[in-house]
Enzyme design. Structure first.
Site, short mmCIF file in Angstrom:
data_model
loop_
_atom_site.label_atom_id
_atom_site.label_comp_id
_atom_site.label_asym_id
_atom_site.label_seq_id
_atom_site.Cartn_x
_atom_site.Cartn_y
_atom_site.Cartn_z
N LYS A 182 -55.46 -43.41 -68.47
CA LYS A 182 -55.03 -42.30 -69.31
C LYS A 182 -54.80 -41.05 -68.46
CE LYS A 182 -56.45 -39.82 -73.53
NZ LYS A 182 -57.57 -39.60 -74.48
N GLY A 205 -63.45 -38.55 -77.28
CA GLY A 205 -64.29 -37.42 -77.70
C GLY A 205 -64.34 -37.28 -79.21
N GLY A 206 -63.38 -37.92 -79.89
CA GLY A 206 -63.35 -37.90 -81.35
C GLY A 206 -62.62 -39.13 -81.86
N GLY A 207 -62.99 -40.29 -81.31
CA GLY A 207 -62.35 -41.54 -81.69
C GLY A 207 -61.13 -41.90 -80.88
N SER A 208 -60.90 -41.21 -79.77
CA SER A 208 -59.62 -41.33 -79.07
C SER A 208 -59.39 -42.64 -78.35
CB SER A 208 -59.46 -40.17 -78.07
OG SER A 208 -59.25 -38.96 -78.76
N SER A 268 -56.28 -39.89 -79.11
CA SER A 268 -55.31 -39.38 -78.16
C SER A 268 -54.91 -40.37 -77.07
CB SER A 268 -55.83 -38.09 -77.51
OG SER A 268 -57.04 -38.34 -76.80
#
Length: 606
Positions: free
Chosen positions: A204, A301-304, A280
């Protein structure tokens, strides 16, 4: 607005907890209206008023400014002591990555070399695994250099499509050929470094992978922050002989969960190219789902990692906070982020996890992690341990989805687990989910600004996409006091989950509340803000980030349009082996995988 006084979390009676359906009130905007709205929000005259109104409508102001919370703040996940897992192979995280991978390999069931012929004769579809590539290299059927040429051709073809698929932000064919040639020589000499030698892995764009720049999906970040060496996780993969395929596309700065990126183009979902991949980690998930690479690294960090994995029909693994060293990524220093693997199968997730695991010196001291271990999937004890597992399901939350197809598909897998292994599902209650969402937003938003500001210079805000500028304006509206309140809520959410884990081993939810949303054509050049859709995509994934728990998304079926559906497993701190064991069993029970509309068979040269 009246003041709300919360009871201490340990005094809350679960009998009195009522589930509140999540309803996000915010405009869905693209095109000129998005540009106008961002201009208004960034203006001194209107910005404060608009953001204050939106925060009141979505109960953020009440939670952050008008609530008395008795708990002390928890500024990073603090885990209570945990019992050791059973039927596992423990490994020293100081061991060389290649030796850890070998440990994990020995925990897998025996390899079936007849897979290729069976698939060819049955017209069924299966992804090639890491062991399939390794077998092809060792048997002389192909070489890493041959596969590299297929990948280079596929990337070129993907860019010439209409619309282009935009898998990578940075891709260098000569760099790929150089790594592949070195791997091919090792096989010719009979000295591959590990089972990962010659395996192509996409990275990534917010994880350092020398000599590529780390742009984070922006057009400027690499100019302010030079990459001089690999991130720790990437260095560990390289030491195992993995071939690093390039820097995968992503939602700019990780500030979104659709994968929309107006700068480089939005990555398309291989199952249906008019739909989002999720984000993301949009590029990593799409690259794996399309067959270009067997596996990829993303950040979560939030389901990425889990969201795009679910939407693209692959497996995505979020480890316990601190289990992997995230030094050398754009999110290092945060308290909600990890680096995790995306792969087509659970066994491939496990092999890559074995290579990258290992805490930083700081996390070893403050978190005191349990020793890492792998489930022994090829033993009779595996079935006994599976049968003893207890799953926790909060039914009201589980069913709060955009389409019942999602919850019903996940429910069928729970029934299959009960019928096949005797795994019991118990009802649990998790209070204060609204508060959890607000605490996560404040935490990740404040920490994101902390990461970005040292590299921020004049004019760079205007170079960001409009949805990211809107998110930044929201994050900048939070006070230091809001951040402290969020950390007190973090302690409460940790308490509720640890209480649930006294009765169950794993918490189960859909990974997302909807399948892959369609990409509005008006969003491609300017971007899109759609907080309601983001809410459905993030509905179930936030607790593992806020309180640091391990979680994995596994594909378990498709909706009526053929779009993938994922099931999420959330485990106790440091219980990665339990999740991998259960995920492997679910993988065997799930319906057959469907060949994506866009698929590159790079192992067979197609």
């Amino acid at each position: 607005m009246g003041k709300r006084i919360l009871m201490p979390a340990q005094e809350i009676s679960l009998d009195n907890v009522q589930y509140v359906q999540e309803r996000i009130e915010a405009p869905h905007l693209t095109g000129f209206l998005l540009k106008l709205f961002v201009w208004l929000v960034e203006s001194r005259l209107f910005g404060h008023t608009i953001l204050s109104f939106l925060k009141r409508k979505n109960k953020m102001t009440q939670i952050l400014r008008h609530t008395v919370i008795p708990e002390e703040p928890m500024f990073f996940p603090e885990f209570p002591p945990q019992e050791s897992e059973t039927a596992v192979d423990f490994v020293d995280e100081d061991t060389l990555p290649a030796l850890r991978v070998d440990h994990a390999l020995k925990c897998l069931p025996s390899y079936d070399s007849s897979k290729a012929s069976r698939v060819a004769h049955s017209n069924s579809f299966l992804y090639w695994t890491i062991r399939d590539y390794a077998n092809a290299y060792r048997s002389g059927q192909t070489t890493p250099s041959d596969v590299a040429e297929c990948i280079i051709s596929a990337v070129e073809e993907s860019l010439n499509r209409n619309p282009p698929l935009i898998f990578f932000i940075s891709f260098n064919a000569n760099e790929l050929r150089k790594q592949a040639a070195a791997s091919t020589r090792r096989f010719e000499e009979g000295s591959p470094l590990s089972i990962l030698d010659g395996i192509f892995i996409a990275i990534k764009d917010d994880i350092d992978c020398y000599p590529y720049p780390s742009k984070g999906g922006t057009v400027w970040f690499h100019k302010a922050r030079e990459v001089k060496q690999d991130a720790v996780c990437v260095s560990r993969l390289r030491s195992c002989g993995a071939i690093l395929a390039g820097k995968a596309n992503m939602h700019e700065l990780g500030m979104g969960v659709t994968g929309n990126n107006p700068h480089y183009g939005t990555t398309r979902n291989p199952h249906m190219i008019q739909h989002y991949t999720g984000g993301s980690s949009s590029g990593p998930a799409a690259i794996v789902a399309s067959g270009l690479c067997a596996t990829a690294l993303g950040t979560d960090g939030g389901g990425s990692v889990r969201i795009p994995s679910a939407l693209c029909g692959v497996a995505g693994f979020k480890t316990t906070y601190g289990r992997t060293d995230i030094t050398g990524s754009l999110c290092e220093g945060g308290t909600v982020e990890i680096i995790g693997p995306i792969a087509t199968t659970v066994e491939d997730v496990m092999l890559v996890y074995a290579a990258i695991l290992g805490s930083s010196t700081v996390d070893l001291a403050r978190l005191r992690p349990m020793p890492p271990c792998f489930p022994m999937l090829g033993t009779t004890d595996n079935l006994n341990v599976l049968g003893s597992l207890k799953l926790g399901k909060y039914s009201s939350w589980f069913a709060d989805v955009y389409s019942n197809e999602v919850s019903e598909t996940c429910e069928r897998i729970l029934t299959e687990l009960a019928n096949s292994f005797g795994i019991e599902t118990r009802e649990i209650i998790l209070p204060e989910l609204e508060e959890m969402r607000t605490a996560h937003l404040v935490s990740i938003g404040s920490e994101a600004l902390n990461h970005i500001y040292p590299h921020f210079e004049n004019g760079q805000r205007m170079a960001l996409s409009y949805d990211v500028r809107l998110n930044m304006a929201l994050f900048e509206s939070f006070l230091a006091a809001d951040y402290v309140v969020a950390q007190s809520l973090r302690r409460r959410i940790m308490h509720y989950h640890m209480e649930a884990f006294k009765h169950v081993d794993v918490i189960v939810t859909p990974t997302t509340g909807m399948t892959a949303p369609k990409i509005p054509s008006s969003s491609l050049k300017i971007g899109e803000t759609d907080f309601e859709t983001s809410g459905y995509l993030m509905r179930f994934v936030l607790a593992p980030n806020l309180i640091g728990l391990p979680a994995i998304s596994i594909p378990v079926g498709h909706d009526k349009d053929g779009l993938p559906i994922g099931l999420q497993l959330i485990g106790r701190p440091w219980a990665e082996a339990t999740l991998l064991r259960l995920a492997s069993a679910i993988e065997e029970l799930a319906p057959p995988q469907k060949r994506p509309a866009v698929f590159y068979d790079v192992l067979k040269g197609v």
